[in-house]
Design an enzyme around this catalytic site. Sequence first.
Site, PDB file in Angstrom:
ATOM      1  N   HIS A 110       0.849  -1.199   0.000  1.00 12.93           N
ATOM      2  CA  HIS A 110       0.000   0.000   0.000  1.00 12.93           C
ATOM      3  C   HIS A 110       0.880   1.243   0.000  1.00 12.93           C
ATOM      4  O   HIS A 110       1.295   1.742   1.050  1.00 12.93           O
ATOM      5  CB  HIS A 110      -0.930   0.001   1.227  1.00 12.93           C
ATOM      6  CG  HIS A 110      -1.953   1.094   1.204  1.00 12.93           C
ATOM      7  ND1 HIS A 110      -3.311   0.864   1.318  1.00 12.93           N
ATOM      8  CD2 HIS A 110      -1.845   2.431   1.061  1.00 12.93           C
ATOM      9  CE1 HIS A 110      -3.973   1.997   1.254  1.00 12.93           C
ATOM     10  NE2 HIS A 110      -3.091   2.975   1.098  1.00 12.93           N
ATOM     11  N   HIS A 121      -9.703   1.234  -0.194  1.00 12.84           N
ATOM     12  CA  HIS A 121      -9.485   1.908   1.082  1.00 12.84           C
ATOM     13  C   HIS A 121     -10.811   1.847   1.845  1.00 12.84           C
ATOM     14  O   HIS A 121     -11.854   2.212   1.306  1.00 12.84           O
ATOM     15  CB  HIS A 121      -9.139   3.382   0.866  1.00 12.84           C
ATOM     16  CG  HIS A 121      -7.749   3.658   0.372  1.00 12.84           C
ATOM     17  ND1 HIS A 121      -7.236   3.122  -0.767  1.00 12.84           N
ATOM     18  CD2 HIS A 121      -6.762   4.437   0.890  1.00 12.84           C
ATOM     19  CE1 HIS A 121      -5.986   3.569  -0.936  1.00 12.84           C
ATOM     20  NE2 HIS A 121      -5.686   4.371   0.053  1.00 12.84           N
ATOM     21  N   GLU A 161     -10.952   3.661   7.383  1.00 11.89           N
ATOM     22  CA  GLU A 161      -9.927   4.656   7.711  1.00 11.89           C
ATOM     23  C   GLU A 161     -10.659   5.882   8.273  1.00 11.89           C
ATOM     24  O   GLU A 161     -10.667   6.102   9.474  1.00 11.89           O
ATOM     25  CB  GLU A 161      -9.121   5.010   6.449  1.00 11.89           C
ATOM     26  CG  GLU A 161      -8.003   6.016   6.673  1.00 11.89           C
ATOM     27  CD  GLU A 161      -7.384   6.502   5.353  1.00 11.89           C
ATOM     28  OE1 GLU A 161      -7.976   6.310   4.277  1.00 11.89           O
ATOM     29  OE2 GLU A 161      -6.294   7.113   5.419  1.00 11.89           O
ATOM     30  N   ASP A 214       2.070   4.015   2.814  1.00 12.08           N
ATOM     31  CA  ASP A 214       1.014   4.845   2.209  1.00 12.08           C
ATOM     32  C   ASP A 214       1.597   5.933   1.289  1.00 12.08           C
ATOM     33  O   ASP A 214       1.601   5.762   0.075  1.00 12.08           O
ATOM     34  CB  ASP A 214       0.123   5.443   3.295  1.00 12.08           C
ATOM     35  CG  ASP A 214      -1.278   5.776   2.791  1.00 12.08           C
ATOM     36  OD1 ASP A 214      -1.574   5.484   1.613  1.00 12.08           O
ATOM     37  OD2 ASP A 214      -2.094   6.302   3.575  1.00 12.08           O
TER      38      ASP A 214
HETATM   39 ZN   LIG Z   1      -3.634   5.024   0.652  1.00  6.32          ZN
END
Ligand SMILES: [Zn+2]
Length: 339
Positions: free
Chosen positions: A16, A196, A199, A277
């Site tokens: 990721h 995603h 989050e 990320d």
């Molecule tokens: Zn991301």
Amino acid sequence: MDAKHIITAMPKVELHLHLEGSFPLESLFNLINKYGGSPDIQNVEDLKQKFEFTDLTHFIETWNWKNQFYQSPNDIEEMAYSTIINLASKNIVYAEVFFSPWDFVKSEMPFNLVIEAVISGVRCAKQESPINISLIADLVRNLGHQTAMKRLNEITMYRDNVIGIGLGGNEEAFPAEWFSDVFIEAKRRGFHTVAHAGEAVGANSIWSALKYLQAERIGHGVRAIEDPVLLNYLKEKQTPLEICITSNLKLKVLSSLAIHPVRKLFDKGILITINSDDPTMFGSDLNDEFLLLFDEYNFTIPEIQQLTKNAITASFADEPLKTQLRLIHEEFWNKTNYC
Ligand SMILES: [Zn+2]
């Protein structure tokens, strides 16, 4: 070797990270100067300061600010090339990299030139470094369902170079269920799927990504911790979560390192993986993320080994490549003494 040296030297797999948030600072600094410079950016240190942001809005503003400097296919190719070379220098041996070519499309730089520049930059870097890369096109939620379908059609032309599709962006305003048919169609066309979820929004968003998108992996997924039924489901199905600790702190998903559930998720038997990320934007690469586990969450070296094995298992690599990655992993650990 001590833990820091082992973590730096060990062959790693990252699942990721976003191409547009992973470029080396030096290459962006050179690019800014190529286009006449920016009064507030006199050196790389200024650039580093620029990537200290206060909240999500500031993050998005900064993200868009740096994208303006990529003005030609050569700039995009150089970004892709230098990013992959930089990943290889951190001993990352395989990465699945999100990219969103549409961020750079304008009248004088059409979609095909942007994506071909990315593919070319990645290919050149792979020829020069011992790293394997797969690309995942992030369709991005924020422009709605029709745009996502249009993007899927565009990316399908490059199916040989793109292993999967992802869905980043505003999780709250654009729920997974709106994109169900895009993902079902993507699967039919042979793409892997990841989204995603969990989050900015809680466990319901993860359930939706599993149910409506049939996502094979969940990007982030930290808020699964709020739902014991979901935790049991993820454990039973061994659905991978792509955990990005520093990102969660920088974007205020969690208020402190102490309350991050990474340890609980691991102990529960969820198939978690560790990721950075947007390493440049968040000032933390994959080595830093593993070191955090060791320093802050009492992960042992054997547990860190297990996390790399998890990443290989969770990857979209084909079986021959997975076997090759497991061999690289075993060879390293067979000759490494930890003290
Ligand atoms: Zn991301």
